[in-house]
Design a protein around this motif. Structure first.
Motif, PDB file in Angstrom:
ATOM      1  N   SER A 197       0.830  -1.204   0.000  1.00 14.22           N
ATOM      2  CA  SER A 197       0.000   0.000   0.000  1.00 14.22           C
ATOM      3  C   SER A 197       0.865   1.255   0.000  1.00 14.22           C
ATOM      4  N   ASP A 198       1.922   1.264   0.827  1.00 18.45           N
ATOM      5  CA  ASP A 198       2.818   2.423   0.882  1.00 18.45           C
ATOM      6  C   ASP A 198       3.495   2.666  -0.466  1.00 18.45           C
ATOM      7  N   PHE A 199       3.916   1.579  -1.132  1.00 19.24           N
ATOM      8  CA  PHE A 199       4.578   1.715  -2.424  1.00 19.24           C
ATOM      9  C   PHE A 199       3.620   2.300  -3.455  1.00 19.24           C
ATOM     10  N   ALA A 200       2.386   1.771  -3.489  1.00 22.84           N
ATOM     11  CA  ALA A 200       1.404   2.256  -4.457  1.00 22.84           C
ATOM     12  C   ALA A 200       1.073   3.728  -4.220  1.00 22.84           C
ATOM     13  N   GLU A 201       0.981   4.120  -2.958  1.00 19.27           N
ATOM     14  CA  GLU A 201       0.665   5.512  -2.638  1.00 19.27           C
ATOM     15  C   GLU A 201       1.821   6.444  -2.976  1.00 19.27           C
ATOM     16  N   ARG A 202       3.047   5.983  -2.724  1.00 19.49           N
ATOM     17  CA  ARG A 202       4.216   6.836  -2.943  1.00 19.49           C
ATOM     18  C   ARG A 202       4.491   7.042  -4.433  1.00 19.49           C
ATOM     19  N   TYR A 203       4.336   5.979  -5.224  1.00 23.52           N
ATOM     20  CA  TYR A 203       4.703   6.066  -6.632  1.00 23.52           C
ATOM     21  C   TYR A 203       3.490   6.054  -7.566  1.00 23.52           C
ATOM     22  N   HIS A 204       2.292   6.143  -6.999  1.00 24.76           N
ATOM     23  CA  HIS A 204       1.054   6.251  -7.795  1.00 24.76           C
ATOM     24  C   HIS A 204       0.924   5.099  -8.785  1.00 24.76           C
ATOM     25  N   THR A 205       1.074   3.889  -8.294  1.00 24.44           N
ATOM     26  CA  THR A 205       0.925   2.688  -9.114  1.00 24.44           C
ATOM     27  C   THR A 205      -0.271   1.883  -8.623  1.00 24.44           C
ATOM     28  N   PRO A 206      -0.860   1.041  -9.476  1.00 24.18           N
ATOM     29  CA  PRO A 206      -1.966   0.190  -9.007  1.00 24.18           C
ATOM     30  C   PRO A 206      -1.480  -0.758  -7.914  1.00 24.18           C
ATOM     31  N   PRO A 207      -2.229  -0.923  -6.845  1.00 19.23           N
ATOM     32  CA  PRO A 207      -1.764  -1.793  -5.752  1.00 19.23           C
ATOM     33  C   PRO A 207      -1.815  -3.268  -6.148  1.00 19.23           C
ATOM     34  N   VAL A 208      -0.963  -4.049  -5.516  1.00 19.17           N
ATOM     35  CA  VAL A 208      -0.984  -5.498  -5.717  1.00 19.17           C
ATOM     36  C   VAL A 208      -1.730  -6.146  -4.554  1.00 19.17           C
ATOM     37  N   GLY A 209      -2.281  -7.340  -4.821  1.00 18.27           N
ATOM     38  CA  GLY A 209      -2.925  -8.127  -3.773  1.00 18.27           C
ATOM     39  C   GLY A 209      -2.238  -9.465  -3.654  1.00 18.27           C
ATOM     40  N   PHE A 210      -2.613 -10.243  -2.662  1.00 25.38           N
ATOM     41  CA  PHE A 210      -2.012 -11.551  -2.427  1.00 25.38           C
ATOM     42  C   PHE A 210      -3.123 -12.577  -2.260  1.00 25.38           C
ATOM     43  N   ALA A 238       5.403  -4.927  -6.129  1.00 28.41           N
ATOM     44  CA  ALA A 238       4.564  -3.747  -6.372  1.00 28.41           C
ATOM     45  C   ALA A 238       4.987  -3.005  -7.631  1.00 28.41           C
ATOM     46  N   LEU A 239       6.263  -3.125  -7.994  1.00 27.70           N
ATOM     47  CA  LEU A 239       6.751  -2.451  -9.192  1.00 27.70           C
ATOM     48  C   LEU A 239       6.459  -3.261 -10.463  1.00 27.70           C
ATOM     49  N   PHE A 240       6.850  -4.527 -10.455  1.00 28.12           N
ATOM     50  CA  PHE A 240       6.778  -5.327 -11.675  1.00 28.12           C
ATOM     51  C   PHE A 240       5.440  -6.060 -11.857  1.00 28.12           C
ATOM     52  N   GLU A 241       4.668  -6.210 -10.778  1.00 29.35           N
ATOM     53  CA  GLU A 241       3.378  -6.898 -10.874  1.00 29.35           C
ATOM     54  C   GLU A 241       2.239  -5.964 -10.486  1.00 29.35           C
ATOM     55  N   ALA A 242       2.409  -4.685 -10.730  1.00 27.58           N
ATOM     56  CA  ALA A 242       1.425  -3.667 -10.317  1.00 27.58           C
ATOM     57  C   ALA A 242       0.034  -4.011 -10.843  1.00 27.58           C
ATOM     58  N   GLY A 243      -0.957  -3.939  -9.949  1.00 28.45           N
ATOM     59  CA  GLY A 243      -2.343  -4.180 -10.317  1.00 28.45           C
ATOM     60  C   GLY A 243      -2.741  -5.637 -10.363  1.00 28.45           C
TER      61      GLY A 243
END
Length: 404
Positions: A197-210, A238-243
């Motif tokens: 969540s922090d990564f997605a918020e900081r870099y404005h990317t779609p969040p990943v789930g598990f 979070a970077l390579f599997e965004a969303g």
């Protein structure tokens, strides 16, 4: 407790972590030396901050020193200061960390890396508050609280002559043990979700789930780098599997292949119980069997295996094994009765039965599979990963032992 977690960004509710935080808060108002022990990356650096923030010294200086990052030749100067001309390059007098932190708290991280001569100087500070600047004979005094941390087994270092025993007892007036990530259970999921969540918020990317199986894999992975390693892995995901929703296969591609899996101890359980040792041994057996199966399948596929050079049929009958794996013309493998493969093999005696030792091993194998299925709530893929065997082998074993 909750205020401390919120203030310092500590995530998790594991009982061992909660006990460590409570211990830090309890000792904070009392000026005693504290030693924080735990594996690298487990989060030891938060505890001296908690102690300082809840002590009467909270308005004074807090200085953190990484003892392992300072060269041996300058460590004394950094800690205790030096006089002008004390050594080449000492063009002026300089205060050390103990003088700068007077009235406050000093955190000595990686304290086991200190040279023995510096350990003697540190012992004097702990005993009397006195020290000497490098190149000076004038005794100075300091009023600091010392909190130290290490990931080294200090009793072993003492036995090897690398750490002073008297210093160890001075530093460890109060001992705080930080649990490794692999023993924190559901905290692993909480941390992973927070990091994603922090990564997605900081870099404005779609969040990943598990997905559930990926979470199970995270719980049973050893995490040798602890929280630091988990954050690095989640940042990559979070970077390579965004969303995307992370699956076990996706997660494995970001984990070091040399690391082993880990069987966490149940809450309140004995970390050294015979039951856990038995599970570990069975896991090793499953891993060995899996590797042997892989070698056998590879030999079969390459056409190097001569089914007529197998053990006699009575050997299979004696162990209750009447089926063997042989290659088919289409490259696949199939389990067929031994008698159909070797025309020269004698028929298995109808009265042959498995030996007592084979029955005992089969019972243990069945119990290990049942326990893995129970732990993973019937998810066969996760249970197979935990046991270190293929899903195909697990399905066959489930059917063989009537565990459907």
């Amino acid at each position: 407790m909750q205020q401390a977690k919120l203030r310092f960004g500590i995530i998790g509710n594991a009982s061992a972590l909660t006990a460590a935080i409570e211990r830090a808060i309890r000792v904070a108002p009392i000026d005693l030396s504290v030693l924080v022990v735990g594996e690298s990356g487990a989060g030891k650096e938060f505890f001296p901050q908690i102690i300082h923030a809840h002590s009467s010294r909270k308005h004074a200086k807090y200085i953190a020193v990484n003892c392992g990052a300072i060269p041996e030749g300058t460590i004394d100067s950094e800690l205790f200061g030096h006089e002008k001309g004390a050594f080449t390059g000492a063009v002026d007098s300089r205060k050390g960390y103990f003088e700068e932190a007077d009235g406050g708290t000093i955190f000595l991280d990686e304290v086991a890396e200190l040279p023995l001569t510096t350990q003697a100087r540190l012992l004097r500070v702990l005993e009397s508050g006195e020290y000497l600047r490098v190149g000076s004979s004038a005794v100075r005094r300091t009023n600091v609280r010392i909190v130290a941390a290490t990931n080294v087994d200090l009793p072993r270092a003492i036995a090897e002559g690398r750490f002073r025993e008297d210093l160890y007892y001075r530093l460890s007036t109060v001992l705080i043990t930080v649990p490794p990530l692999r023993d924190r259970g559901s905290d692993i999921r909480l941390l992973a979700v927070r990091f994603a969540s922090d990564f997605a918020e900081r870099y404005h990317t779609p969040p990943v789930g598990f997905d559930a199986e990926a979470e199970a894999l995270m719980r049973h992975y050893r995490w040798p780098g602890n929280v630091r390693q988990l954050k690095n892995v989640v940042d990559q995901l979070a970077l390579f599997e965004a969303g995307k929703t992370v699956t076990p296969d996706m997660l494995r591609s970001y984990l070091p292949s040399v690391a082993d899996t880990y069987m966490p101890v149940a809450a309140g359980g004995d970390a050294h119980s015979y039951a856990r040792e038995r599970e570990m041994l069975l896991g090793m057996i499953f891993n060995m069997q899996r590797r042997l199966d892989a070698i056998q399948e590879r030999l079969d596929a390459e056409g190097r295996h001569d089914e007529r050079r197998l053990l006699p049929a009575d050997t299979f009958a004696a162990t209750g094994k009447s089926l063997i794996v042989v290659p088919k013309s289409d490259g696949e493998c199939a389990e067929v009765p031994y008698a159909e493969v070797s025309d020269n093999a004698p028929a298995a005696p109808a009265t042959s039965a498995p030996s007592d030792s084979d029955e005992t091993l089969a019972e243990r194998e069945r119990e290990a599979i049942r326990a893995a299925l129970t732990r993973n709530e019937g998810r066969r893929k996760a249970a197979a990963a935990q046991l270190g065997i293929s899903e195909r082998t697990l399905y066959r074993k489930i059917k063989e032992y009537g565990l459907e």
